[in-house]
Design a protein around this motif. Structure first.
Motif, PDB file in Angstrom:
ATOM      1  N   PHE A  64      25.697  21.909  68.812  1.00  0.00           N
ATOM      2  CA  PHE A  64      26.557  22.295  67.696  1.00  0.00           C
ATOM      3  C   PHE A  64      25.776  22.202  66.393  1.00  0.00           C
ATOM      4  CE2 PHE A  64      29.281  20.726  64.237  1.00  0.00           C
ATOM      5  CZ  PHE A  64      30.171  21.773  64.126  1.00  0.00           C
ATOM      6  N   THR A 112      26.415  27.512  66.723  1.00  0.00           N
ATOM      7  CA  THR A 112      25.761  26.699  67.747  1.00  0.00           C
ATOM      8  C   THR A 112      24.358  27.226  68.009  1.00  0.00           C
ATOM      9  OG1 THR A 112      26.542  28.059  69.591  1.00  0.00           O
ATOM     10  CG2 THR A 112      27.992  26.257  68.871  1.00  0.00           C
ATOM     11  N   ASP A 113      23.637  26.520  68.871  1.00  0.00           N
ATOM     12  CA  ASP A 113      22.322  27.007  69.303  1.00  0.00           C
ATOM     13  C   ASP A 113      22.482  28.359  69.988  1.00  0.00           C
ATOM     14  OD1 ASP A 113      21.120  24.729  68.379  1.00  0.00           O
ATOM     15  OD2 ASP A 113      21.033  23.739  70.332  1.00  0.00           O
ATOM     16  N   TYR A 170      32.924  18.745  69.383  1.00  0.00           N
ATOM     17  CA  TYR A 170      31.463  18.834  69.273  1.00  0.00           C
ATOM     18  C   TYR A 170      30.895  17.741  68.382  1.00  0.00           C
ATOM     19  CZ  TYR A 170      30.333  23.160  71.756  1.00  0.00           C
ATOM     20  OH  TYR A 170      30.103  24.108  72.724  1.00  0.00           O
ATOM     21  N   GLY A 215      29.090  24.739  77.392  1.00  0.00           N
ATOM     22  CA  GLY A 215      29.684  25.079  76.097  1.00  0.00           C
ATOM     23  C   GLY A 215      31.180  25.269  76.197  1.00  0.00           C
ATOM     24  N   ARG A 222      25.930  14.641  71.498  1.00  0.00           N
ATOM     25  CA  ARG A 222      24.756  15.520  71.548  1.00  0.00           C
ATOM     26  C   ARG A 222      23.864  15.176  72.751  1.00  0.00           C
ATOM     27  NH1 ARG A 222      22.848  19.207  68.277  1.00  0.00           N
ATOM     28  NH2 ARG A 222      24.432  18.710  66.728  1.00  0.00           N
TER      29      ARG A 222
END
Length: 515
Positions: free
Chosen positions: A276, A294-295, A263, A364, A269
């Motif tokens: 992350f 994480t989100d 990540y 993910g 990103r």
């Protein structure tokens, strides 16, 4: 060395090593002669004793009045064997006791003066027999350590007011664990998104480790939202923001470390890759907690979403295109000083894809991902015993004919898995959608063995059934063509992720794609 373990040295360790060194200095200075002390014990007829530790005095308080007569003061020597801890014995901390380390320093006169000032004793006196050349190196070392200790104490003081946390049912760590935890100055009142934009500067390599730990230790867990073979997933709260906390069991430490490492790959990103936030661990000697923050996406996984809801053609294209865009970004290598290596997922499935509030998707669970090392043309494979999900494995993975030394086969295997995910989404689309079913639901058991999948996929060369109703729908018909080109038996004949992305973007009219 794990970059997430022992990120900073605890303030206690600074104090401990400072006191140990301080004690060593004075033990060296006193090594010339033994320490002589006054003694009023029957075993000391000459009122003198000699020790390698401390001169000791103890007085009593009667009726609120402190007595200093000869009888009320106990004078004797304290050996290092009886002193615990040696650098500053517990006995010396009492307001009724007194310890010192120069000859006859526990005489009645000195004890009276010292105890009347609540034993605010000064640092240990240096021996007059010591020479400057003997002391100078130690003094310089002490000065350096003093600066380090002062810095640590300053950080600890700053952090006390910043480690309060939000409301919730269960704190991430005990309150005492966070009191001495330093905090990065950028945090202030910024949101997670603000901090990511401020610190990554477009590199997308993740927040600084100190910020990660500070965030992790302020999170409070609210409720559990999922379970898997790795552990559990919780919804947590940080300053009013929802976050997802993936808690790995201690047996899955390699997976936790690998996923956090992937990540934080430079330039990873992306809006279609799960965001992350932080990774942290806690080891109290009996158990280890491994956290990946994480989100949080309230719609849950694509599997959950498709099980509970149907979709229209616009949503089908939107979801498919966003997944393909995320996969293309993973597979792409970015050349440059802050370049990104190509990455293959190796476990792409509907349960590892999350649905955002605008119904686009993010990829993910990168614990099994592999990276391509361009310089050596080698594959960086994780050191974990985990394997991908058998139901989504490509034919060449099932029959073990894939060349694991090359990187391209891993990407082609991802494309095969993407074709199956596309089939899952398409089944839930249209005026008469089918009920949700996983790929090969009609060919293998609910928890298929490798032999089951190998027989169906490799030997019988079967693929998920495409319903006749799809041919009368322009969007479904075009999507079915894409998925068939993803799951060819021959890996080299499959589409690339970038080609899939471009094809999906061209399906239908512009009204079909409103990302």
């Amino acid at each position: 060395m794990y970059q997430y373990k022992n990120v900073i040295m605890d303030t206690f360790h600074w104090r401990k090593w400072f006191l140990l060194l301080l004690f060593a200095v004075y033990r060296r200075l006193d090594a010339v002669d033994g320490l002589k002390c006054y003694c009023n014990s029957p075993s000391c007829p000459n009122e003198t004793c000699e020790t390698d530790g401390y001169c000791f005095a103890s007085t009593s308080i009667e009726g609120g009045v402190q007595k200093f007569t000869y009888q009320e003061v106990e004078l004797r020597c304290m050996s290092l064997k009886t002193a615990f801890p040696p650098e500053y014995p517990i006995k010396c901390k009492s307001s009724a006791n007194y310890c010192c380390q120069y000859d006859f320093c526990n005489s009645n006169d000195i004890v009276r003066e010292s105890l009347s000032k609540v034993l605010q004793a000064t640092a240990m006196e240096s021996s007059p027999t010591a020479k400057v050349w003997q002391v100078l190196p130690w003094v310089m070392g002490l000065m350096a350590l003093t600066v380090c200790v002062a810095t640590s104490l300053w950080w600890a003081k700053r952090s006390r007011s910043l480690m309060k946390g939000g409301r919730g049912s269960r704190p991430l760590f005990a309150a005492e664990d966070s009191l001495g935890e330093p905090r990065h100055p950028i945090m202030g009142t910024a949101t997670i998104r603000d901090m990511i934009e401020l610190t990554t500067s477009g590199s997308g390599s993740g927040l600084p480790l100190l910020v990660q730990r500070s965030i992790a230790r302020q999170i409070q867990l609210v409720d559990i939202i999922g379970k898997g073979r790795f552990g559990e997933v919780w919804r947590g709260r940080w300053r009013g923001e929802n976050v997802a906390v993936k808690i790995f069991s201690s047996r899955e430490e390699c997976s936790w470390f690998r996923e956090a490492e992937i990540y934080q790959t430079v330039m990873l990103r992306h809006e279609n890759i799960l965001g992350f936030i932080a990774a942290d661990n806690k080891d109290n000697g009996t158990w280890t907690q491994l956290w990946l923050i994480t989100d949080y996406h309230e719609n849950g996984s694509l599997f959950d979403y498709l099980t509970a809801r149907t979709i229209d053609s616009n949503t089908l294209v939107k979801m498919a295109l966003s997944i393909a865009t995320g996969l293309a970004h993973l597979h792409m290598d970015i050349v440059g000083t802050k370049g990104k290596p190509a990455i293959a997922h190796r476990d792409l499935k509907s349960k590892n894809i999350l649905v955002k509030s605008n119904l686009t998707c993010v990829i993910g669970d990168l614990g099994l991902a592999v990276r391509h090392n361009v310089a050596s043309d080698s594959v960086d494979v994780p050191s974990t015993n985990r394997v991908g999900t058998k139901r989504y494995m490509a034919p060449e993975v099932l029959d073990e004919t894939m060349d694991t030394r090359q990187f391209d086969p891993y990407k082609r295997s991802d494309v095969y898995s993407f074709g199956l995910v596309l089939w899952e989404i398409a089944r839930r689309c249209g005026t008469m959608p089918d009920e949700y079913q996983p790929p090969y639901y009609d060919s293998v058991p609910p928890d298929p063995a490798l032999e089951d999948m190998r027989r169906v996929v490799c030997m019988e060369k079967r693929r998920p059934n495409v319903p006749n109703r799809w041919h009368s729908d322009p969007v479904l018909s075009a999507i079915s063509k894409v998925m068939k080109e993803c799951w060819y038996q021959n890996p080299a004949a499959r589409l690339t992720a970038l080609r899939i992305k471009k094809t999906l973007a061209n399906i239908g009219t512009g009204d079909h794609i409103k990302l």
